[in-house]
Design a protein around this motif. Sequence first.
Motif, PDB file in Angstrom:
ATOM      1  N   TYR A 118      -3.514  -7.924   4.142  1.00 14.45           N
ATOM      2  CA  TYR A 118      -3.440  -6.669   3.500  1.00 14.45           C
ATOM      3  C   TYR A 118      -2.434  -5.875   4.150  1.00 14.45           C
ATOM      4  O   TYR A 118      -1.835  -5.139   3.453  1.00 14.45           O
ATOM      5  CB  TYR A 118      -4.961  -6.035   3.895  1.00 14.45           C
ATOM      6  CG  TYR A 118      -6.138  -6.713   3.046  1.00 14.45           C
ATOM      7  CD1 TYR A 118      -6.026  -7.870   2.429  1.00 14.45           C
ATOM      8  CD2 TYR A 118      -7.628  -6.021   3.367  1.00 14.45           C
ATOM      9  CE1 TYR A 118      -7.105  -8.331   1.723  1.00 14.45           C
ATOM     10  CE2 TYR A 118      -8.476  -6.756   2.647  1.00 14.45           C
ATOM     11  CZ  TYR A 118      -8.271  -7.764   1.973  1.00 14.45           C
ATOM     12  OH  TYR A 118      -9.463  -8.414   1.342  1.00 14.45           O
ATOM     13  N   LYS A 119      -2.116  -6.037   5.329  1.00 15.11           N
ATOM     14  CA  LYS A 119      -0.745  -5.196   5.965  1.00 15.11           C
ATOM     15  C   LYS A 119       0.351  -5.898   5.225  1.00 15.11           C
ATOM     16  O   LYS A 119       1.315  -5.119   4.978  1.00 15.11           O
ATOM     17  CB  LYS A 119      -1.158  -5.274   7.150  1.00 15.11           C
ATOM     18  CG  LYS A 119      -1.956  -4.272   8.141  1.00 15.11           C
ATOM     19  CD  LYS A 119      -1.892  -4.525   9.747  1.00 15.11           C
ATOM     20  CE  LYS A 119      -2.823  -3.716  10.352  1.00 15.11           C
ATOM     21  NZ  LYS A 119      -2.655  -2.251  10.023  1.00 15.11           N
ATOM     22  N   ILE A 120       0.470  -6.980   5.314  1.00 12.58           N
ATOM     23  CA  ILE A 120       1.516  -7.706   4.636  1.00 12.58           C
ATOM     24  C   ILE A 120       1.943  -7.381   3.206  1.00 12.58           C
ATOM     25  O   ILE A 120       2.874  -6.882   2.764  1.00 12.58           O
ATOM     26  CB  ILE A 120       1.461  -9.345   4.727  1.00 12.58           C
ATOM     27  CG1 ILE A 120       1.656  -9.762   6.157  1.00 12.58           C
ATOM     28  CG2 ILE A 120       2.668  -9.883   3.675  1.00 12.58           C
ATOM     29  CD1 ILE A 120       1.536 -11.238   6.280  1.00 12.58           C
ATOM     30  N   GLN A 121       0.596  -7.232   2.381  1.00 15.38           N
ATOM     31  CA  GLN A 121       0.815  -6.744   0.966  1.00 15.38           C
ATOM     32  C   GLN A 121       1.186  -5.440   0.961  1.00 15.38           C
ATOM     33  O   GLN A 121       2.093  -4.947   0.215  1.00 15.38           O
ATOM     34  CB  GLN A 121      -0.505  -6.854   0.365  1.00 15.38           C
ATOM     35  CG  GLN A 121      -0.512  -6.437  -1.052  1.00 15.38           C
ATOM     36  CD  GLN A 121      -1.942  -5.968  -1.708  1.00 15.38           C
ATOM     37  OE1 GLN A 121      -2.881  -5.233  -1.073  1.00 15.38           O
ATOM     38  NE2 GLN A 121      -2.335  -6.773  -2.459  1.00 15.38           N
ATOM     39  N   LEU A 122       0.831  -4.268   1.843  1.00 14.06           N
ATOM     40  CA  LEU A 122       1.168  -2.981   2.028  1.00 14.06           C
ATOM     41  C   LEU A 122       2.635  -3.040   2.307  1.00 14.06           C
ATOM     42  O   LEU A 122       3.527  -2.042   1.810  1.00 14.06           O
ATOM     43  CB  LEU A 122       0.401  -2.343   3.018  1.00 14.06           C
ATOM     44  CG  LEU A 122       0.759  -0.897   3.526  1.00 14.06           C
ATOM     45  CD1 LEU A 122       0.567   0.016   2.134  1.00 14.06           C
ATOM     46  CD2 LEU A 122       0.094  -0.513   4.589  1.00 14.06           C
ATOM     47  N   ALA A 123       3.091  -3.778   3.208  1.00 11.49           N
ATOM     48  CA  ALA A 123       4.519  -3.764   3.603  1.00 11.49           C
ATOM     49  C   ALA A 123       5.348  -4.199   2.439  1.00 11.49           C
ATOM     50  O   ALA A 123       6.597  -3.860   2.245  1.00 11.49           O
ATOM     51  CB  ALA A 123       4.659  -4.977   4.730  1.00 11.49           C
ATOM     52  N   GLN A 124       4.769  -5.271   1.438  1.00 11.17           N
ATOM     53  CA  GLN A 124       5.519  -5.840   0.165  1.00 11.17           C
ATOM     54  C   GLN A 124       5.768  -4.521  -0.793  1.00 11.17           C
ATOM     55  O   GLN A 124       6.991  -4.196  -1.225  1.00 11.17           O
ATOM     56  CB  GLN A 124       4.638  -6.684  -0.342  1.00 11.17           C
ATOM     57  CG  GLN A 124       4.974  -7.817   0.408  1.00 11.17           C
ATOM     58  CD  GLN A 124       4.062  -9.067  -0.200  1.00 11.17           C
ATOM     59  OE1 GLN A 124       2.877  -8.871  -0.651  1.00 11.17           O
ATOM     60  NE2 GLN A 124       4.357 -10.400  -0.513  1.00 11.17           N
ATOM     61  N   ILE A 125       4.704  -3.810  -0.811  1.00 13.21           N
ATOM     62  CA  ILE A 125       4.660  -2.551  -1.786  1.00 13.21           C
ATOM     63  C   ILE A 125       5.679  -1.319  -1.115  1.00 13.21           C
ATOM     64  O   ILE A 125       6.546  -0.679  -1.963  1.00 13.21           O
ATOM     65  CB  ILE A 125       3.474  -2.154  -1.915  1.00 13.21           C
ATOM     66  CG1 ILE A 125       2.436  -3.021  -2.738  1.00 13.21           C
ATOM     67  CG2 ILE A 125       3.348  -0.756  -2.806  1.00 13.21           C
ATOM     68  CD1 ILE A 125       0.866  -2.950  -2.571  1.00 13.21           C
TER      69      ILE A 125
END
Length: 484
Positions: A118-125
């Motif tokens: 989820y943190k990686i997804q947040l970083a992508q966004i």
Amino acid sequence: MRINPFISILFILLVNLYQEVNAQIPAQNGSIEGLFSYNSPEQISTQAQKLFLEGLLAVNNTSFEEGLTLLLKAEELDRNQSGITHAIANIYLHLNDFDNALFYAENSLIIEPMNQWYKIQLAQILYAKGYYQAAVKELELILSQHKYHWAALNFLIDMHQKMSFLADANELIRERILEPLQRAATLHSPRMSQLNQLPIQPFSQIHKDWYKLLYRNFELLGIPDSMETVASEMQYLFPYEQGIGKFALKKDDEEISDNFRFTEATLNDADKYTPAPDKSESSLLFQKLQQNTTPNNPEEAILWLHKLNDSEIGLINRKTLVLEWNELFPEQGEILSELGRIELELDNQNAAKKRFEQAIRSPGPRSKKSEWYRQLGKLQAEAGDLEPAERSFSYALRYDPNNAYAWASFAYFKARYKNNRAEAEAKIEQALSIKPKDATLIEIKGDIYHLFSESDEAVIWWVKALELGGPTQRIQQKLSGNHD
């Protein structure tokens, strides 16, 4: 053991959504459970689970709008299931609706704050929205806890590469990838790399590819000593590999300069290119173009763009070249924005607007994205799209509060299209507080006075702009009463 088909479909979806990071992302702790919420599908209500499954199937068949509708219904039934909000955020990210993507990504982390994916997804966004530093912090937090988290490591290196922070990329490549592999290779035990949780083997093709990237970055940075070190290591590790010899540092100074001459001036300057290349650089570019040579990577393409801007190549030919590079390296904001500027010069307003709309959806430095939003806002205002224009100007200032031209463009917009004198004056004063002697900003202040029918004040500022080196013909027209 039978595999739950629901889990299998979710696994396929997530692999597809993360494919741009790396196809070899390992499952956390050696299993697929690390990819998912701790809340199992069985804990969701029957109806929510059914909608969740149908939504994932729709997304897997590229029916994103249908999938989004189903997942939003599932989220209404069970707001405590982080897997649903995570999937919704992924769809919004795919659709370039970054604000909604951010909202649902943050909700996923509220439910499950320690989930690394989820943190990686947040970083992508965050990165897609232009918040590069915030994205870096999220990934560094993951890597501080899991030193060799492959997805986080790959994505962080990829961001550094795209932002042209090649020294930072090289530090990660060297310390987090090549040194552990070097230790494993020295011990002649390929399996040793697995102790470091790296999903690649010593002496493999991927091992060589990382070395080649390290070498290329040093070449772009113009650091021949480091290039020579990397070349020596490659020759030692891969003595029988064909093509490795070409990475040995050339002794001929002229040949060396051919390799990295294009890139030595700009990689550490995210805001402004330093022009004035000498004639030999321009002639070298022409020679490469005549030989139908194309850039090897996005960074080189962007550097060639700057050379084109300083050359005498005609607009049509320049457009043809940049379109070709856009095909080679799609979704590069600087290439797309250059196409927008070319369309403006060709007086193709609608085509220019479309290019800047594409550029703002592409990753880029905050200062660059600020300028793309400013250009888009001007074009939207001229097309009569006032609400989108106002949003674009607001985003321009959000990305870079020190963009004086964004303040000035917003000021002119407020004067011309909103008839709001107070806001127009406040914004142009903010622009001039950043660049008090800028002829363009001073000219725009005169334009604003003219819009409010204060001709005497307008003339004062136009004359001042002329004295500071503003465009003589345009300002003289305004002083003579021709304000078109």
